[in-house]
Design a protein around this motif. Structure first.
Motif, PDB file in Angstrom:
ATOM      1  N   ASP A  11      56.782  34.155  41.256  1.00 33.32           N
ATOM      2  CA  ASP A  11      57.830  33.314  40.783  1.00 33.32           C
ATOM      3  C   ASP A  11      58.648  33.980  39.496  1.00 33.32           C
ATOM      4  O   ASP A  11      59.995  33.616  39.259  1.00 33.32           O
ATOM      5  CB  ASP A  11      57.458  31.964  40.419  1.00 33.32           C
ATOM      6  N   ARG A  12      57.947  34.683  38.910  1.00 29.62           N
ATOM      7  CA  ARG A  12      58.400  35.213  37.524  1.00 29.62           C
ATOM      8  C   ARG A  12      59.363  36.296  37.732  1.00 29.62           C
ATOM      9  O   ARG A  12      58.990  37.235  38.560  1.00 29.62           O
ATOM     10  CB  ARG A  12      57.247  35.470  36.488  1.00 29.62           C
ATOM     11  N   VAL A  13      60.366  36.418  37.053  1.00 31.80           N
ATOM     12  CA  VAL A  13      61.104  37.756  36.955  1.00 31.80           C
ATOM     13  C   VAL A  13      60.760  38.937  35.807  1.00 31.80           C
ATOM     14  O   VAL A  13      60.709  38.054  34.805  1.00 31.80           O
ATOM     15  CB  VAL A  13      62.625  37.417  36.766  1.00 31.80           C
ATOM     16  N   HIS A  14      60.500  39.776  36.178  1.00 36.74           N
ATOM     17  CA  HIS A  14      60.409  40.980  35.183  1.00 36.74           C
ATOM     18  C   HIS A  14      61.443  41.900  34.934  1.00 36.74           C
ATOM     19  O   HIS A  14      62.115  42.067  35.923  1.00 36.74           O
ATOM     20  CB  HIS A  14      58.908  41.640  35.345  1.00 36.74           C
ATOM     21  N   ARG A  15      61.569  42.400  33.777  1.00 38.15           N
ATOM     22  CA  ARG A  15      62.835  43.343  33.470  1.00 38.15           C
ATOM     23  C   ARG A  15      62.351  44.738  33.067  1.00 38.15           C
ATOM     24  O   ARG A  15      61.373  44.797  32.356  1.00 38.15           O
ATOM     25  CB  ARG A  15      63.762  42.750  32.422  1.00 38.15           C
ATOM     26  N   TYR A  16      62.682  45.916  33.724  1.00 42.98           N
ATOM     27  CA  TYR A  16      62.582  47.067  33.276  1.00 42.98           C
ATOM     28  C   TYR A  16      61.064  47.601  33.238  1.00 42.98           C
ATOM     29  O   TYR A  16      60.023  47.432  32.461  1.00 42.98           O
ATOM     30  CB  TYR A  16      63.025  47.578  31.894  1.00 42.98           C
ATOM     31  N   VAL A  17      60.880  48.170  34.388  1.00 46.69           N
ATOM     32  CA  VAL A  17      59.464  48.754  34.752  1.00 46.69           C
ATOM     33  C   VAL A  17      59.482  49.995  33.911  1.00 46.69           C
ATOM     34  O   VAL A  17      60.232  51.041  34.459  1.00 46.69           O
ATOM     35  CB  VAL A  17      59.092  48.823  36.296  1.00 46.69           C
ATOM     36  N   GLY A  62      47.969  47.441  48.954  1.00 43.44           N
ATOM     37  CA  GLY A  62      48.893  47.012  49.871  1.00 43.44           C
ATOM     38  C   GLY A  62      50.314  46.230  49.184  1.00 43.44           C
ATOM     39  O   GLY A  62      51.067  46.191  50.203  1.00 43.44           O
ATOM     40  N   GLY A  63      50.337  46.070  48.004  1.00 44.75           N
ATOM     41  CA  GLY A  63      51.658  45.538  47.313  1.00 44.75           C
ATOM     42  C   GLY A  63      51.424  44.053  47.132  1.00 44.75           C
ATOM     43  O   GLY A  63      52.403  43.438  46.972  1.00 44.75           O
ATOM     44  N   GLU A  64      50.355  43.289  47.316  1.00 43.80           N
ATOM     45  CA  GLU A  64      49.990  41.997  46.929  1.00 43.80           C
ATOM     46  C   GLU A  64      49.926  41.747  45.472  1.00 43.80           C
ATOM     47  O   GLU A  64      48.947  42.385  44.931  1.00 43.80           O
ATOM     48  CB  GLU A  64      49.079  41.317  47.972  1.00 43.80           C
ATOM     49  N   LEU A  65      50.668  40.887  44.910  1.00 42.60           N
ATOM     50  CA  LEU A  65      50.400  40.561  43.580  1.00 42.60           C
ATOM     51  C   LEU A  65      48.905  39.826  43.420  1.00 42.60           C
ATOM     52  O   LEU A  65      48.947  38.817  43.928  1.00 42.60           O
ATOM     53  CB  LEU A  65      51.517  39.648  43.009  1.00 42.60           C
ATOM     54  N   GLU A  66      48.221  40.262  42.572  1.00 40.08           N
ATOM     55  CA  GLU A  66      47.050  39.683  42.326  1.00 40.08           C
ATOM     56  C   GLU A  66      46.958  39.068  40.859  1.00 40.08           C
ATOM     57  O   GLU A  66      46.099  37.974  40.691  1.00 40.08           O
ATOM     58  CB  GLU A  66      45.905  40.943  42.168  1.00 40.08           C
ATOM     59  N   ASP A  67      47.719  39.382  40.070  1.00 40.94           N
ATOM     60  CA  ASP A  67      47.441  38.874  38.552  1.00 40.94           C
ATOM     61  C   ASP A  67      48.801  39.151  37.528  1.00 40.94           C
ATOM     62  O   ASP A  67      49.315  40.498  37.868  1.00 40.94           O
ATOM     63  CB  ASP A  67      46.232  39.257  38.050  1.00 40.94           C
ATOM     64  N   GLN A  68      48.972  38.456  36.579  1.00 39.41           N
ATOM     65  CA  GLN A  68      50.066  38.356  35.455  1.00 39.41           C
ATOM     66  C   GLN A  68      49.344  38.209  34.483  1.00 39.41           C
ATOM     67  O   GLN A  68      48.788  37.115  34.364  1.00 39.41           O
ATOM     68  CB  GLN A  68      51.324  37.462  35.942  1.00 39.41           C
ATOM     69  N   ASP A 117      65.459  31.183  18.406  1.00 39.66           N
ATOM     70  CA  ASP A 117      64.106  32.060  18.865  1.00 39.66           C
ATOM     71  C   ASP A 117      64.702  32.653  20.423  1.00 39.66           C
ATOM     72  O   ASP A 117      65.150  31.851  21.145  1.00 39.66           O
ATOM     73  CB  ASP A 117      62.853  31.138  19.179  1.00 39.66           C
ATOM     74  N   ALA A 118      64.369  33.807  20.410  1.00 41.94           N
ATOM     75  CA  ALA A 118      64.913  34.475  21.660  1.00 41.94           C
ATOM     76  C   ALA A 118      64.210  34.019  22.873  1.00 41.94           C
ATOM     77  O   ALA A 118      63.212  33.220  22.741  1.00 41.94           O
ATOM     78  CB  ALA A 118      64.729  35.803  21.849  1.00 41.94           C
ATOM     79  N   GLY A 119      64.968  33.478  23.957  1.00 37.71           N
ATOM     80  CA  GLY A 119      64.455  32.924  25.240  1.00 37.71           C
ATOM     81  C   GLY A 119      65.378  33.633  26.492  1.00 37.71           C
ATOM     82  O   GLY A 119      65.841  34.352  26.418  1.00 37.71           O
ATOM     83  N   ALA A 120      65.203  32.460  27.531  1.00 41.41           N
ATOM     84  CA  ALA A 120      65.810  33.038  28.678  1.00 41.41           C
ATOM     85  C   ALA A 120      66.732  31.558  29.067  1.00 41.41           C
ATOM     86  O   ALA A 120      66.827  31.532  30.161  1.00 41.41           O
ATOM     87  CB  ALA A 120      65.205  33.464  29.785  1.00 41.41           C
ATOM     88  N   VAL A 121      67.145  31.144  28.122  1.00 44.25           N
ATOM     89  CA  VAL A 121      67.850  29.509  28.596  1.00 44.25           C
ATOM     90  C   VAL A 121      69.145  29.978  29.349  1.00 44.25           C
ATOM     91  O   VAL A 121      70.028  30.687  28.755  1.00 44.25           O
ATOM     92  CB  VAL A 121      68.066  28.590  27.172  1.00 44.25           C
ATOM     93  N   GLY A 122      69.451  28.935  30.131  1.00 45.88           N
ATOM     94  CA  GLY A 122      71.004  29.304  30.708  1.00 45.88           C
ATOM     95  C   GLY A 122      70.927  30.463  32.025  1.00 45.88           C
ATOM     96  O   GLY A 122      69.895  30.488  32.492  1.00 45.88           O
ATOM     97  N   ARG A 123      71.939  31.267  32.127  1.00 51.09           N
ATOM     98  CA  ARG A 123      72.144  32.237  33.065  1.00 51.09           C
ATOM     99  C   ARG A 123      71.344  33.448  32.681  1.00 51.09           C
ATOM    100  O   ARG A 123      72.493  34.351  31.982  1.00 51.09           O
ATOM    101  CB  ARG A 123      73.680  32.368  33.409  1.00 51.09           C
ATOM    102  N   ALA A 124      69.927  33.623  32.714  1.00 55.91           N
ATOM    103  CA  ALA A 124      69.411  34.521  32.028  1.00 55.91           C
ATOM    104  C   ALA A 124      68.313  34.854  33.167  1.00 55.91           C
ATOM    105  O   ALA A 124      67.537  34.029  33.841  1.00 55.91           O
ATOM    106  CB  ALA A 124      68.940  34.474  30.716  1.00 55.91           C
ATOM    107  N   THR A 125      67.880  36.419  33.486  1.00 55.20           N
ATOM    108  CA  THR A 125      66.769  36.596  34.430  1.00 55.20           C
ATOM    109  C   THR A 125      65.523  36.928  33.350  1.00 55.20           C
ATOM    110  O   THR A 125      64.341  36.912  33.945  1.00 55.20           O
ATOM    111  CB  THR A 125      67.193  37.760  35.220  1.00 55.20           C
ATOM    112  N   ASN A 126      65.658  37.117  32.007  1.00 55.30           N
ATOM    113  CA  ASN A 126      64.637  37.420  31.201  1.00 55.30           C
ATOM    114  C   ASN A 126      64.946  36.954  29.947  1.00 55.30           C
ATOM    115  O   ASN A 126      65.922  36.570  29.473  1.00 55.30           O
ATOM    116  CB  ASN A 126      63.921  38.760  31.438  1.00 55.30           C
TER     117      ASN A 126
END
Length: 577
Positions: free
Chosen positions: A109-115, A139-145, A439-448
């Motif tokens: 559910d969470r969006v991440h930026r710049y790998v 195999g590509g299944e997410l296990e933990d964040q 404080d920085a955040g992701a309020v509004g139209r933002a992916t991170n």
């Protein structure tokens, strides 16, 4: 300085479609079978089949890659994990087949930026992003964040795995786990005073030492991170990006100025370790090294000017001598006078993939501002004294507008701060420069989490609704004391043609390296101060070579940049036009 007279730089052409391709290289990886993977900025993914003469194949967004900017690579057997600057992950399988399959990996559910880094082990795939650390099964299944206190408010930028030990570097030093992520401890119990030494870009375990590549140079620990040492002079102090082995049992690190080779390292680095800089051609960004790889006995170097091999061959000069750009005396305007809205001890650098006027390869509309990739909760401060004249609702991004008065006769400047998760000002409030406003955040139209920042101008007496954007890099102070900025414009009364400029080398930021600047779209050209100029900020003082390309010309120019000042030049019509 050329460190070894018998070895020279030789550029490799990647020709997957029959045409020479010299991309800006950001990541390198090799498979057990000898396949070479090259991650590029803007040109997608390149894979060469085993052997030096193997065929090249290429994947871009049009052919199934989630993003054109590939920032991290790792092989798991013959499967290739791909990380992008847009935060996407992909897995390339079936490389022995004529039509390998690319599939996008879900991050939940969470969006991440710049790998920024990927490490593949038999049990798990670890992925460092600018929004934290992820673990996938093979195999590509997410296990933990991971959202531990040592990781939740910092951007992961480096990764090293070895057995149960896991070391993650980030903008506040780093974190280490001895039980595969169950518990975490600070990598640097005592943070260095220099904030650049806290920004860890790569990690290497060498003999009994832990080595760090940081924005402030190379560091090492002889006691598993309890104490750290850094070079205080010489090439070891250059911004360090990526470690690699080097011929003659040496260690090398990629820097914006070339390769720093550490020889006679014995059982590890010391203050007396011999370090020498291996640089490339004088008039192209071929010394701006980002990735190193040594498959077998071949040393590969990924730079902003392409992929190079360090081998026993004669050097190739591929660029002509540049022309001098005539400098003008800038107007008496407050260039580079606004303080950074993110403090220099935090993450003060702009996202170079989404600068003013750019569209991220056509993904978005022309950008009205600039981005600071700030972790959640990072303090945002007022750039100058003024009055808060508007604060919008969360659905509109929690925008804060601060008027700074008539700083240019006839023109009022307004700065705009967007996406803050917490606001500490209200309309009508007077603020001083440096006031903590959000404080920085992701309020509004933002992916991170990030700060979108704008500088707007309107004529004296006009409504705020009539304000128009200007490139913030004209007005923001440089991110480092020894940096300046340059700007190009057409003769008065004319507009710059649609063009791109490449060539200048920026040592920072590592996460979103500079590739090119663009002339503003017509929708962003107006009558405000500095409008229509092509601007490149945060450049080290000195001479910078620019490759200007438009429909009428493809030429090299050189400009001198002074620390703390804006260098302004005029792009005259090309001869014969």
């Amino acid at each position: 300085m050329q460190a070894d007279a018998t070895f020279q730089w030789r550029r490799l052409n990647c020709t997957p479609e029959g045409e020479p391709l010299v991309p800006a290289v950001r990541a390198l990886a090799v498979s057990p079978a000898g396949r070479l993977a090259v991650g590029t900025q803007g040109q997608g993914l390149l894979v060469r089949d085993p052997g030096a003469n193997g065929r090249w194949r290429r994947w871009t967004k049009e052919s199934g890659l989630p993003w054109r900017h590939v920032s991290a690579l790792a092989f798991s057997g013959e499967k290739l994990w791909i990380g992008t600057a847009g935060g996407a992950l992909a897995l390339l399988e079936g490389l022995n087949d004529r039509e390998p399959e690319i599939r996008t990996i879900s991050q939940g559910d969470r969006v991440h930026r710049y790998v920024s880094a990927i490490s593949a082990t038999e049990r798990a795939i670890w992925v460092a992003t600018t929004d934290g650390l992820l673990r996938f099964d093979p195999g590509g299944e997410l296990e933990d964040q991971f959202g531990d206190a040592h990781l939740e408010n910092v951007y992961a930028t480096a990764l090293r795995t070895g057995g149960p030990i896991l070391i993650v570097g980030h903008l506040a030093g780093g974190s280490v786990s001895y039980d595969e992520g169950e518990t975490w401890h600070p990598l640097m119990p005592r943070l260095p005073e220099d904030p650049k030494r806290r920004r860890v870009r790569d990690i290497r375990l060498l003999h009994r030492q832990w080595l760090l590549a940081t924005d402030g140079g190379v560091g090492w620990s002889n006691d598993s991170g309890s104490s750290w040492h850094f070079f205080e002079k010489g090439p070891g102090t250059l911004p360090a990006r990526h470690f690699s082995s080097w011929p003659a049992s040496s260690l090398a690190v990629a820097t914006p100025d070339g390769i720093v080779r550490f020889s006679e390292i014995g059982t590890g680095l010391t203050e007396k370790t011999k370090a020498e800089l291996i640089s490339n051609a004088a008039w192209e960004p071929a010394s701006d090294a980002h990735a190193l790889l040594r498959p077998d006995d071949v040393q590969l170097i990924g730079t902003s000017a392409g992929l190079f091999e360090y081998a026993e061959r004669k050097p190739q000069k591929s660029w002509e001598e540049p022309q001098e750009i005539r400098l003008e005396k800038p107007e008496p305007w407050p260039f580079l006078s606004l303080r950074r809205p993110i403090d220099r001890t935090q993450q003060p650098y702009l996202d170079q993939t989404y600068l003013f006027a750019t569209t991220c390869e056509g993904e978005f509309r022309p950008h009205r501002g600039v981005e600071f990739n700030a972790p959640p909760g990072t303090p945002i401060v007022a750039c100058a004294a003024g009055q808060v004249v508007r604060v919008t609702a969360p659905e509109d991004g929690n925008r804060v507008f601060i008027d700074h008065g008539e700083v240019i006769p006839g023109w009022i400047m307004t700065t705009v701060y967007v996406h803050g998760r917490a606001l500490y000002v209200r309309e009508g409030m007077e603020v001083k420069a440096g006031k903590h406003i959000a404080d920085a955040g992701a309020v509004g139209r933002a992916t991170n989490s990030h700060l979108h920042f704008e500088v707007e101008w309107r004529r004296t007496g006009e409504s705020l609704d009539l304000a128009k954007p200007s490139n913030p890099e004209l007005w923001l102070e440089p991110a480092e004391p020894g940096f300046g900025a340059l700007a190009l414009r057409s003769p008065r009364g004319q507009r710059l043609p649609s063009a791109t400029v490449r060539g200048p080398v920026k040592p920072f930021p590592f996460c979103t390296p500079f590739l090119e600047a663009q002339t503003p779209d017509e929708s962003l050209q107006n009558d405000t101060p500095g409008s229509g100029w092509l601007v490149i900020g945060d450049l080290p003082a000195g001479r910078h070579v620019l490759r200007w390309r438009d429909e009428a010309r493809d030429d090299l120019f050189v400009m001198e940049v002074e620390a703390g000042r804006l260098s302004l030049g005029t792009m005259a019509e090309p001869s014969g036009a």
